[in-house]
Motif scaffolding. Structure first.
Motif, PDB file in Angstrom:
ATOM      1  N   ARG A  17      63.119  21.529  39.024  1.00 23.34           N
ATOM      2  CA  ARG A  17      63.626  22.549  39.151  1.00 23.34           C
ATOM      3  C   ARG A  17      65.306  22.563  39.175  1.00 23.34           C
ATOM      4  O   ARG A  17      65.908  23.381  38.516  1.00 23.34           O
TER       5      ARG A  17
ATOM      6  N   ASP B  47      64.780  27.546  35.374  1.00 28.69           N
ATOM      7  CA  ASP B  47      63.990  28.392  34.891  1.00 28.69           C
ATOM      8  C   ASP B  47      62.616  28.124  34.715  1.00 28.69           C
ATOM      9  O   ASP B  47      61.541  28.789  34.171  1.00 28.69           O
ATOM     10  N   ALA B  48      62.285  26.830  35.036  1.00 25.05           N
ATOM     11  CA  ALA B  48      60.981  26.382  34.641  1.00 25.05           C
ATOM     12  C   ALA B  48      59.944  26.919  35.347  1.00 25.05           C
ATOM     13  O   ALA B  48      60.065  27.388  36.405  1.00 25.05           O
ATOM     14  N   ASP B  49      58.786  27.244  34.695  1.00 29.27           N
ATOM     15  CA  ASP B  49      57.596  27.740  35.509  1.00 29.27           C
ATOM     16  C   ASP B  49      56.670  26.458  35.828  1.00 29.27           C
ATOM     17  O   ASP B  49      56.110  25.817  35.004  1.00 29.27           O
ATOM     18  N   ILE B  50      56.716  26.309  36.975  1.00 29.28           N
ATOM     19  CA  ILE B  50      56.055  24.986  37.626  1.00 29.28           C
ATOM     20  C   ILE B  50      54.738  25.622  38.441  1.00 29.28           C
ATOM     21  O   ILE B  50      54.806  26.285  39.478  1.00 29.28           O
ATOM     22  N   ARG B  51      53.414  24.932  37.962  1.00 27.42           N
ATOM     23  CA  ARG B  51      52.408  25.243  38.797  1.00 27.42           C
ATOM     24  C   ARG B  51      51.516  24.376  39.022  1.00 27.42           C
ATOM     25  O   ARG B  51      51.697  23.187  38.569  1.00 27.42           O
TER      26      ARG B  51
ATOM     27  N   PHE C 247      47.553  28.698  30.699  1.00 28.06           N
ATOM     28  CA  PHE C 247      48.966  28.358  31.083  1.00 28.06           C
ATOM     29  C   PHE C 247      49.885  27.803  29.885  1.00 28.06           C
ATOM     30  O   PHE C 247      50.846  28.128  29.806  1.00 28.06           O
TER      31      PHE C 247
ATOM     32  N   TYR D 190      55.997  26.999  45.502  1.00 23.24           N
ATOM     33  CA  TYR D 190      55.363  26.886  44.130  1.00 23.24           C
ATOM     34  C   TYR D 190      53.859  27.435  44.204  1.00 23.24           C
ATOM     35  O   TYR D 190      53.191  27.348  45.281  1.00 23.24           O
ATOM     36  N   PRO D 191      53.603  28.258  43.250  1.00 24.76           N
ATOM     37  CA  PRO D 191      52.159  28.745  43.090  1.00 24.76           C
ATOM     38  C   PRO D 191      51.021  27.420  43.040  1.00 24.76           C
ATOM     39  O   PRO D 191      51.424  26.434  42.368  1.00 24.76           O
TER      40      PRO D 191
ATOM     41  N   GLN E  36      59.728  24.362  30.119  1.00 21.83           N
ATOM     42  CA  GLN E  36      59.479  25.924  30.598  1.00 21.83           C
ATOM     43  C   GLN E  36      58.306  25.865  31.532  1.00 21.83           C
ATOM     44  O   GLN E  36      58.192  26.840  32.216  1.00 21.83           O
ATOM     45  N   ARG E  37      57.213  25.032  30.961  1.00 22.54           N
ATOM     46  CA  ARG E  37      56.032  25.369  31.695  1.00 22.54           C
ATOM     47  C   ARG E  37      55.545  23.987  32.080  1.00 22.54           C
ATOM     48  O   ARG E  37      54.985  22.907  31.134  1.00 22.54           O
TER      49      ARG E  37
ATOM     50  N   PRO F 274      50.814  24.634  29.158  1.00 29.06           N
ATOM     51  CA  PRO F 274      51.779  23.690  29.908  1.00 29.06           C
ATOM     52  C   PRO F 274      52.436  22.582  28.643  1.00 29.06           C
ATOM     53  O   PRO F 274      51.527  22.416  27.900  1.00 29.06           O
TER      54      PRO F 274
END
Length: 378
Positions: free
Chosen positions: A38, A43-47, A104, A65-66, A14-15, A106
Motif C-alpha cells: 500500500r 491505489d492497490a486493491d488488496i484482499r 477477483f 483490509y477486506p 492493482q489487485r 489478482p
C-alpha cells in the motif's frame, strides 16, 4: 540502438490476493506485506482470504483490509476417522477459493501459511496467476513444499532452504514484523518506569502466545516466590487460556510481578526486558533478532514437523539463544533464568549474536520480489 532510449516502467500493482493466518505468526507478516504494498501502490486493491473462525477474520479487517473466509481446518493426526469431515471441508474450500480467484483476477497471489493458504494458492496456480510463498520457518511445512513446485518466488528467512524448495525461486528476505516494535525510542530505564517497574532491577519478559503456553506458564508459576526473593521482576503474558488461574491471581499480588493475558504495548515490553522467555515461532524469533534480546526459547512440541525446535536450533548453533526443550522446562527454566541474569557478559553475547542474524526491511524486500516476479512474467 540508434540513440533511442528504452524506458522500462515498473508494473503497477492493482489487485493483490493474500492468503493465510491462524496465528499471529502468520497474520502479522501478512498485514506487514499488505502495508508495504500500500505504501508503494496506494491505489492497490488488496484482499485477504483466511479461515473462518480464526483470528485473521478479526485482525485483518481491524487493519483496514477486506477478507473472505474459507470453512477449513487442519488434519487430525491422532484420530484419522475425523479427517473425513476435514476432507469434505477441504473440497468445498478449494471450490470457493477458485471462485474468489476467478472473480477477483489478482495479478499475484501471496501465501503466508495457515489453513487457507493451500487452497487459495493452488487455485491461483491452476488459473495461471503468479504466486509467491512467504515461508517463515527454518523447516518448511508440507503445504508450502507442495506449492513451491509452481511458485514464482519463495521468500525465506533462513539459509539452506534449497533442501525444500527450487533454488532458483528462493529469495532471502527475512520475516516481516510489526513496524511499531522497531520505532520505540525509549531507553530501557524509561520503558521499565512506564510499566511501573523498578529501573534498577532486572526484568524478565515471558511470552507464550495469545492463548498461552501451558508448560512455560506452569514453570513460571512454580518459581514465582523464588523470582521475587531473588530480585527478578516479571512481566508475564499468560495468554487468555491461563489468565484466570489461581497461580496468576496470586502472582499479580506480589510486588515486581505483573501477569496479564495480553500485552498491548509489546514495543515497550521488549524495550524494558533484560531477558525474554518465549516459544520459538518464526515471527517471535524475527522480532527478537531485530530487537537484539537475550532469550531463552522453549519450542512448542505441538507443531507440524517439530519446526519450532528446528527454528531454535538455528539460533543455538550460533550461540544466539538458549534452548530448553518443553519436557525439561519445569526442571530447568528457573535455574537458567538466574544463571543468565547473574551473567551480564553472557547475556550481552546472546544479544549481540541474535542481533547479527537479523534481516531488516523484510516487507520491502518481499514487495521487490513481487515486482520482479510480475516484471519477468510480462
Amino acid at each position: 540502438m540508434n540513440n533511442e532510449q528504452i524506458i522500462q516502467q515498473k508494473p503497477s500493482l492493482q489487485r493483490v490476493l493474500i492468503s493465510g493466518g491462524g496465528t499471529g505468526g502468520h497474520i502479522f507478516p501478512a498485514i506487514s506485506i499488505a502495508n508495504a504494498i500500500r505504501r508503494r501502490f496506494p491505489d492497490a486493491d488488496i484482499r485477504f482470504v483466511g479461515a473462518d473462525n480464526r483470528m485473521e477474520m478479526e485482525r485483518v479487517p481491524a487493519a483496514g483490509y477486506p477478507i473472505e473466509g474459507l470453512s477449513i481446518c487442519g488434519f487430525d493426526r491422532k484420530n484419522l476417522f475425523r479427517n473425513i469431515s476435514v476432507l469434505i471441508k477441504l473440497r468445498r474450500a478449494i471450490s470457493k477459493a477458485r471462485s474468489i480467484v476467478r472473480d477477483f483476477k489478482p495479478q499475484i497471489a501471496i501465501g503466508v501459511g495457515g489453513y487457507a493458504s493451500g487452497p487459495t494458492l493452488k487455485a491461483a496456480q491452476r488459473l495461471g496467476v503468479p504466486t509467491l510463498i512467504q515461508e517463515q520457518n527454518s523447516y518448511a511445512g508440507v503445504t508450502n513444499k507442495l506449492l513451491a513446485k509452481k511458485a514464482g518466488r519463495i521468500c525465506v528467512a533462513y539459509d539452506g532452504m534449497e533442501r525444500f524448495f527450487p533454488a532458483g525461486a528462493i529469495v532471502k528476505t527475512g520475516n516481516p514484523v510489526r513496524k511499531n516494535l522497531l520505532e520505540n525510542s525509549m531507553t530501557q530505564s524509561e520503558a521499565k518506569i512506564s510499566l511501573s517497574f523498578d529501573p534498577e532491577k532486572p526484568l524478565m519478559l515471558v511470552v507464550g502466545g495469545s492463548l498461552g503456553a501451558r508448560t512455560i506458564n506452569e514453570s513460571i508459576a512454580a518459581s514465582i516466590d523464588r523470582f521475587a526473593a531473588g530480585g527478578i521482576q516479571l512481566l508475564w503474558q499468560t495468554g487468555k487460556n491461563y489468565a484466570s488461574s489461581d497461580a496468576v491471581a496470586r502472582a499479580s499480588s506480589i510486588p515486581g510481578i505483573k501477569a496479564t493475558p495480553f500485552i498491548s504495548d509489546m514495543d515497550v515490553a521488549y524495550r524494558a526486558a533484560d531477558l525474554v522467555v518465549s516459544r520459538a515461532g518464526a515471527g517471535s524469533i524475527s522480532e527478537l533478532q531485530l530487537l537484539g534480546k537475550a532469550t531463552i526459547l522453549v519450542p512448542s512440541p505441538n507443531v507440524a514437523e517439530d519446526h519450532q525446535r528446528k527454528n531454535a536450533m538455528a539460533l543455538v548453533e550460533r550461540q544466539a539463544a538458549v534452548m530448553i526443550t518443553d519436557d525439561r522446562c519445569r526442571d530447568m527454566l528457573a535455574d537458567e533464568v538466574f544463571a543468565l541474569i547473574a551473567d551480564n557478559d553472557r547475556r550481552r553475547m546472546l544479544a549481540d549474536n541474535i542481533s547479527a542474524m537479523a534481516l531488516r526491511d523484510s516487507d520491502e524486500k518481499i514487495v521487490d520480489a513481487i515486482i520482479d516476479l510480475i516484471s519477468n512474467r510480462k
